[in-house]
Design a protein around this motif. Sequence first.
Motif, PDB file in Angstrom:
ATOM      1  N   CYS A  39     -73.277  62.547  38.319  1.00  0.00           N
ATOM      2  CA  CYS A  39     -72.615  62.840  37.089  1.00  0.00           C
ATOM      3  C   CYS A  39     -72.356  64.418  36.954  1.00  0.00           C
ATOM      4  CB  CYS A  39     -73.343  62.322  35.781  1.00  0.00           C
ATOM      5  SG  CYS A  39     -73.566  60.514  35.621  1.00  0.00           S
ATOM      6  N   GLY A  40     -73.039  65.277  37.190  1.00  0.00           N
ATOM      7  CA  GLY A  40     -72.968  66.661  36.911  1.00  0.00           C
ATOM      8  C   GLY A  40     -71.958  67.041  38.152  1.00  0.00           C
ATOM      9  N   ALA A  41     -72.002  66.516  39.190  1.00  0.00           N
ATOM     10  CA  ALA A  41     -71.063  66.907  40.525  1.00  0.00           C
ATOM     11  C   ALA A  41     -69.513  66.551  40.118  1.00  0.00           C
ATOM     12  CB  ALA A  41     -71.397  66.477  41.640  1.00  0.00           C
ATOM     13  N   ILE A  42     -69.310  65.584  39.714  1.00  0.00           N
ATOM     14  CA  ILE A  42     -68.112  65.130  39.357  1.00  0.00           C
ATOM     15  C   ILE A  42     -67.466  65.888  38.236  1.00  0.00           C
ATOM     16  CG2 ILE A  42     -68.310  62.726  40.289  1.00  0.00           C
ATOM     17  CD1 ILE A  42     -68.476  61.764  37.450  1.00  0.00           C
ATOM     18  N   LEU A  43     -68.123  66.471  37.372  1.00  0.00           N
ATOM     19  CA  LEU A  43     -67.437  67.465  36.567  1.00  0.00           C
ATOM     20  C   LEU A  43     -67.051  68.595  36.942  1.00  0.00           C
ATOM     21  CD1 LEU A  43     -70.217  66.853  33.465  1.00  0.00           C
ATOM     22  CD2 LEU A  43     -67.856  65.944  33.774  1.00  0.00           C
ATOM     23  N   PHE A  44     -67.523  69.239  38.167  1.00  0.00           N
ATOM     24  CA  PHE A  44     -66.860  70.755  38.847  1.00  0.00           C
ATOM     25  C   PHE A  44     -65.426  70.591  38.849  1.00  0.00           C
ATOM     26  CE2 PHE A  44     -71.622  71.008  39.555  1.00  0.00           C
ATOM     27  CZ  PHE A  44     -71.708  72.514  38.865  1.00  0.00           C
TER      28      PHE A  44
ATOM     29  N   LEU B 260     -66.376  54.103  44.699  1.00  0.00           N
ATOM     30  CA  LEU B 260     -64.895  54.282  44.314  1.00  0.00           C
ATOM     31  C   LEU B 260     -64.976  54.847  43.083  1.00  0.00           C
ATOM     32  CD1 LEU B 260     -62.284  53.589  45.633  1.00  0.00           C
ATOM     33  CD2 LEU B 260     -62.479  51.446  44.394  1.00  0.00           C
ATOM     34  N   LEU B 261     -65.671  54.650  42.222  1.00  0.00           N
ATOM     35  CA  LEU B 261     -65.650  55.232  40.847  1.00  0.00           C
ATOM     36  C   LEU B 261     -65.688  56.692  40.813  1.00  0.00           C
ATOM     37  CD1 LEU B 261     -65.616  55.109  37.858  1.00  0.00           C
ATOM     38  CD2 LEU B 261     -68.083  54.471  37.696  1.00  0.00           C
ATOM     39  N   PHE B 262     -66.920  57.111  41.500  1.00  0.00           N
ATOM     40  CA  PHE B 262     -66.924  58.704  41.399  1.00  0.00           C
ATOM     41  C   PHE B 262     -65.871  59.387  42.367  1.00  0.00           C
ATOM     42  CE2 PHE B 262     -70.899  57.315  39.545  1.00  0.00           C
ATOM     43  CZ  PHE B 262     -71.355  58.393  39.254  1.00  0.00           C
ATOM     44  N   ILE B 263     -65.625  58.865  43.404  1.00  0.00           N
ATOM     45  CA  ILE B 263     -64.550  59.153  44.249  1.00  0.00           C
ATOM     46  C   ILE B 263     -63.220  59.394  43.294  1.00  0.00           C
ATOM     47  CG2 ILE B 263     -62.915  58.953  46.331  1.00  0.00           C
ATOM     48  CD1 ILE B 263     -65.482  57.834  47.555  1.00  0.00           C
ATOM     49  N   THR B 264     -62.931  58.420  42.730  1.00  0.00           N
ATOM     50  CA  THR B 264     -61.571  58.508  41.877  1.00  0.00           C
ATOM     51  C   THR B 264     -61.574  59.334  40.905  1.00  0.00           C
ATOM     52  OG1 THR B 264     -61.128  55.900  42.427  1.00  0.00           O
ATOM     53  CG2 THR B 264     -60.071  56.907  40.652  1.00  0.00           C
TER      54      THR B 264
ATOM     55  N   SER C  54     -58.757  71.590  48.909  1.00  0.00           N
ATOM     56  CA  SER C  54     -59.408  72.788  49.154  1.00  0.00           C
ATOM     57  C   SER C  54     -60.641  72.770  49.831  1.00  0.00           C
ATOM     58  CB  SER C  54     -59.365  73.679  48.167  1.00  0.00           C
ATOM     59  OG  SER C  54     -60.195  73.367  47.041  1.00  0.00           O
ATOM     60  N   ASP C  55     -61.315  73.590  50.391  1.00  0.00           N
ATOM     61  CA  ASP C  55     -62.683  73.741  51.019  1.00  0.00           C
ATOM     62  C   ASP C  55     -63.448  73.513  49.813  1.00  0.00           C
ATOM     63  OD1 ASP C  55     -61.582  74.260  53.510  1.00  0.00           O
ATOM     64  OD2 ASP C  55     -61.855  76.257  53.425  1.00  0.00           O
ATOM     65  N   LYS C  56     -63.430  74.066  48.733  1.00  0.00           N
ATOM     66  CA  LYS C  56     -64.424  73.805  47.459  1.00  0.00           C
ATOM     67  C   LYS C  56     -64.285  72.307  47.133  1.00  0.00           C
ATOM     68  CE  LYS C  56     -64.033  76.990  44.458  1.00  0.00           C
ATOM     69  NZ  LYS C  56     -63.844  77.801  43.105  1.00  0.00           N
ATOM     70  N   ASP C  57     -63.020  71.701  47.077  1.00  0.00           N
ATOM     71  CA  ASP C  57     -63.164  70.283  46.605  1.00  0.00           C
ATOM     72  C   ASP C  57     -63.935  69.363  47.757  1.00  0.00           C
ATOM     73  OD1 ASP C  57     -61.554  71.033  44.728  1.00  0.00           O
ATOM     74  OD2 ASP C  57     -59.818  70.846  45.661  1.00  0.00           O
ATOM     75  N   LYS C  58     -63.504  69.649  49.208  1.00  0.00           N
ATOM     76  CA  LYS C  58     -64.096  68.958  50.109  1.00  0.00           C
ATOM     77  C   LYS C  58     -65.481  68.932  50.194  1.00  0.00           C
ATOM     78  CE  LYS C  58     -60.259  69.403  53.070  1.00  0.00           C
ATOM     79  NZ  LYS C  58     -60.035  69.957  54.613  1.00  0.00           N
ATOM     80  N   LYS C  59     -66.395  70.153  49.719  1.00  0.00           N
ATOM     81  CA  LYS C  59     -67.889  70.043  49.571  1.00  0.00           C
ATOM     82  C   LYS C  59     -68.210  69.344  48.455  1.00  0.00           C
ATOM     83  CE  LYS C  59     -68.062  74.919  51.038  1.00  0.00           C
ATOM     84  NZ  LYS C  59     -68.121  76.565  50.800  1.00  0.00           N
ATOM     85  N   ILE C  60     -67.392  69.250  47.299  1.00  0.00           N
ATOM     86  CA  ILE C  60     -67.902  68.285  46.273  1.00  0.00           C
ATOM     87  C   ILE C  60     -67.913  66.790  46.998  1.00  0.00           C
ATOM     88  CG2 ILE C  60     -66.991  67.187  44.129  1.00  0.00           C
ATOM     89  CD1 ILE C  60     -68.306  69.755  43.624  1.00  0.00           C
ATOM     90  N   PHE C  61     -66.821  66.324  47.616  1.00  0.00           N
ATOM     91  CA  PHE C  61     -67.097  65.038  48.086  1.00  0.00           C
ATOM     92  C   PHE C  61     -68.074  64.908  49.089  1.00  0.00           C
ATOM     93  CE2 PHE C  61     -62.649  65.118  46.509  1.00  0.00           C
ATOM     94  CZ  PHE C  61     -62.741  64.113  45.890  1.00  0.00           C
ATOM     95  N   MET C  62     -68.406  65.978  50.051  1.00  0.00           N
ATOM     96  CA  MET C  62     -69.679  65.780  50.978  1.00  0.00           C
ATOM     97  C   MET C  62     -70.911  65.793  50.241  1.00  0.00           C
ATOM     98  SD  MET C  62     -68.364  68.736  53.691  1.00  0.00           S
ATOM     99  CE  MET C  62     -69.993  68.676  54.329  1.00  0.00           C
ATOM    100  N   ILE C  63     -70.863  65.952  48.753  1.00  0.00           N
ATOM    101  CA  ILE C  63     -72.171  65.993  48.049  1.00  0.00           C
ATOM    102  C   ILE C  63     -72.197  64.686  47.392  1.00  0.00           C
ATOM    103  CG2 ILE C  63     -73.567  66.993  45.947  1.00  0.00           C
ATOM    104  CD1 ILE C  63     -72.566  69.583  46.896  1.00  0.00           C
ATOM    105  N   VAL C  64     -70.917  64.167  46.556  1.00  0.00           N
ATOM    106  CA  VAL C  64     -70.923  63.183  45.745  1.00  0.00           C
ATOM    107  C   VAL C  64     -70.902  61.945  46.630  1.00  0.00           C
ATOM    108  CG1 VAL C  64     -69.498  61.846  44.072  1.00  0.00           C
ATOM    109  CG2 VAL C  64     -69.629  64.232  43.892  1.00  0.00           C
ATOM    110  N   ILE C  65     -70.404  61.707  47.584  1.00  0.00           N
ATOM    111  CA  ILE C  65     -70.359  60.625  48.538  1.00  0.00           C
ATOM    112  C   ILE C  65     -71.773  60.117  48.774  1.00  0.00           C
ATOM    113  CG2 ILE C  65     -69.535  59.153  50.605  1.00  0.00           C
ATOM    114  CD1 ILE C  65     -66.792  60.727  50.029  1.00  0.00           C
ATOM    115  N   PRO C  66     -72.629  61.158  49.636  1.00  0.00           N
ATOM    116  CA  PRO C  66     -73.885  60.771  50.179  1.00  0.00           C
ATOM    117  C   PRO C  66     -74.850  60.282  48.896  1.00  0.00           C
ATOM    118  CG  PRO C  66     -73.209  62.695  51.093  1.00  0.00           C
ATOM    119  CD  PRO C  66     -72.187  62.237  50.130  1.00  0.00           C
ATOM    120  N   LEU C  67     -74.531  61.139  47.918  1.00  0.00           N
ATOM    121  CA  LEU C  67     -75.515  60.737  46.657  1.00  0.00           C
ATOM    122  C   LEU C  67     -75.179  59.524  45.991  1.00  0.00           C
ATOM    123  CD1 LEU C  67     -75.455  64.266  44.610  1.00  0.00           C
ATOM    124  CD2 LEU C  67     -77.462  63.365  45.846  1.00  0.00           C
TER     125      LEU C  67
END
Length: 538
Positions: free
Chosen positions: A399-404, A330-334, A350-363
Motif C-alpha cells: 500500500c505504501g509502495a503504490i503511493l510513490f 492486477l489491482l496494484f499493477i494498474t 523510467s528506471d525509478k518506475d521500474k524499481k517500484i514494479f520490481m518491489i510491488v509485484i513480488p510483494l
Amino acid sequence: MAADKGYMLTGVYLLLMLFFRLSFCRIHHLVLKDDIRQKVHLNTFGFYKNGYMSVNLSSLSLTGVSIEDIDGTTIGFSLDRTSSNGFSTYLDDDLEYCVLKKQPSSEFAVVLLPLDFKKNLVRMRVSAEGGRFPDIIPVIPSGQSTNKSENVLEPSQEDKEGEKTQSTRSRDSSNKAEVTYALQHRDNLYSFQFYFNITTEEQQGLYNFYFHNCYKKQGVETGTLRFNIDISIWEKNPESYLSAGEIPLPKLYICMSLLFFLIGTLWVHVLRTRSADVYKIHWLMAALPFTKSLSLIFHAIDYYYISNQGYPIEGWAVVYYITHLLKGALLFITIALIGTGWAFVKHILSDKDKKIFMIVIPLQVLANVAYIIIESTEEGSSEYGLWMEILFLVDLLCCGAILFPVVWSIRHLQEASATDGKAAINLAQLKLFRHYYVMIVCYIYFTRIIAILIKVIVPFQWKWLYQLLDELATLTFFFLTGHKFRPASYNPYLLLSAEDEEDMEMDDVVTTSTAIGEGLKKVKKVSNGPSEERESMA
C-alpha cells in the motif's frame, strides 16, 4: 515459451493443493508436535440456537517433565462466549496469571476444563449459572458415532438426550461449580470427547476455544513441558456449517460479482464508443473488474460447499485462490501504472518506475501466498500466527509502495507548471493526481482500518458486514478511477499528450518551411529602361 507457462501453472496448482490439504475448514483437524506455547487459539465460531460443537481430543501426550510434577491446573482447555470480537474475553482479564488457576467469575460466560493427570479426571468449572452457558456433555467412547470425515465425531441423538439429562442431574444434586469427568488414558496418551448444544437464544454468541499450557508460569525450572496433541472439532449451526456471521457470504459474493461484472461491461462499452481516445492501460483497467468478478464467483462457490458439507471442494478452492492472486496483482499493477502516467503521458517507464514494479509485484505475490496459507491452515497451528504477521506487514508495504508513483507525478507536474509554459494544463493534471492520491489513501485506510474496526465492533451475527463494506469500497474505488481516467478528449490527464503531439507537428512544419526558404534572397535587377526593382531566384 508456452510449455514453460504450462509448467508454471501446474506448479502453482500443486503448491496450492499442498497448502490446501492442511485443513478441513469448518470440520477442523489439528495436529501439534513438540509444541511449547502457553496458549493455543484452537478456534472461534458463532453459534445460533440449536447449533452444536463436538470436540474429540484423540491423543494428548506430554514430554520434558514428569507427570508427577504436573498438578490439576497446569494443562487444560477454556471455552468462553462473547457477543463480538471486540469485547474483552475472560482470557484478557489477567494475562500474567494462568487462566486455569482462576475461579471463573460470574461476569464472564466461560467454562474451564483443566486436566488432572494424576487422577485421570477432567474438572469442569463453569462461571455462568442459570442456563447462560450450555452444558458440556462428555461422550462415552463406546457410544460415539463416527462421521465420514476422519477423526471427527458427531454425537448421536441418544447421546445428546441421555448424557444431557445425566449431566444436569449431577450438577443440580451437587450444587457445585465444579463437575468431574473421566479422562481416558492408554500408553501415556490421554483422550477426552465432549460436545454441547445451544438450547436457548441467551446462549447464542461467539465461542472461543483455547488450549492452555501453564507449566512455565509455575516458576518450576526442572525442564520445558512439550505437548503433542491430535484434536478434531466439529461445528455446525442449524442449517449451515458456517459461523453465524458467515452464513450470508455465498449470496453476498454472488451479488457483488454481478455488480463488478456490470461495471466491467459498462467500461468496455465506454471504450468501444470512445475508441479514438483509448490507450492500452484502459484495456488493462477493463480486465480488473472481470477478474474481480470471477474471484468472487469462485469464492461464493467455495463458501457454498463449506456451508453444506463442512469443507470445500479442492478444485473450486484452488481456482478461487488463483483468481484471487491474479486480481490482487492486477489491482496494484494498474494503480501503479496510472500513478506513473504510463500510456497516457509517457510510453515508457523510467528506471525509478521500474524499481517500484520490481518491489510491488513480488510483494503482492508474497501477500497472496500468505493469504492462501492462512486460509488453508488451522488457526491453532504455529505457522498461522507467523503468516498472519507476514501478510499484515507485506500488505502495508504494498500500500505504501503504490503511493510513490503518484507522489512523483505530482511533484513532476508542480515543477513543470512553472517552467514549460503550460500552467493551465499542468494545474488541471495536478488537481486530478491529487484527487487520485486522496482516493487511494481513503481506499487503503477504509479497507485496512475502518472496515476491520467494524468487524470487531459489530455483533457476531453481523460479521459479514465487514466483507460487504470491503467489497463496496473496492467497487466505489473502481468506479471513481474509471470516471476520472475515462477516455475523453477533454480529460485533463490526456491534454498534455495531445498538446505535445500538436507541438511536435508544429515544430515539423516550421522546420520544413525554414529548410525550403533557406535559398530565397531579394535582389535588384537594373534594366536599360526605367529603373525598377524585381525579386527573382538567386
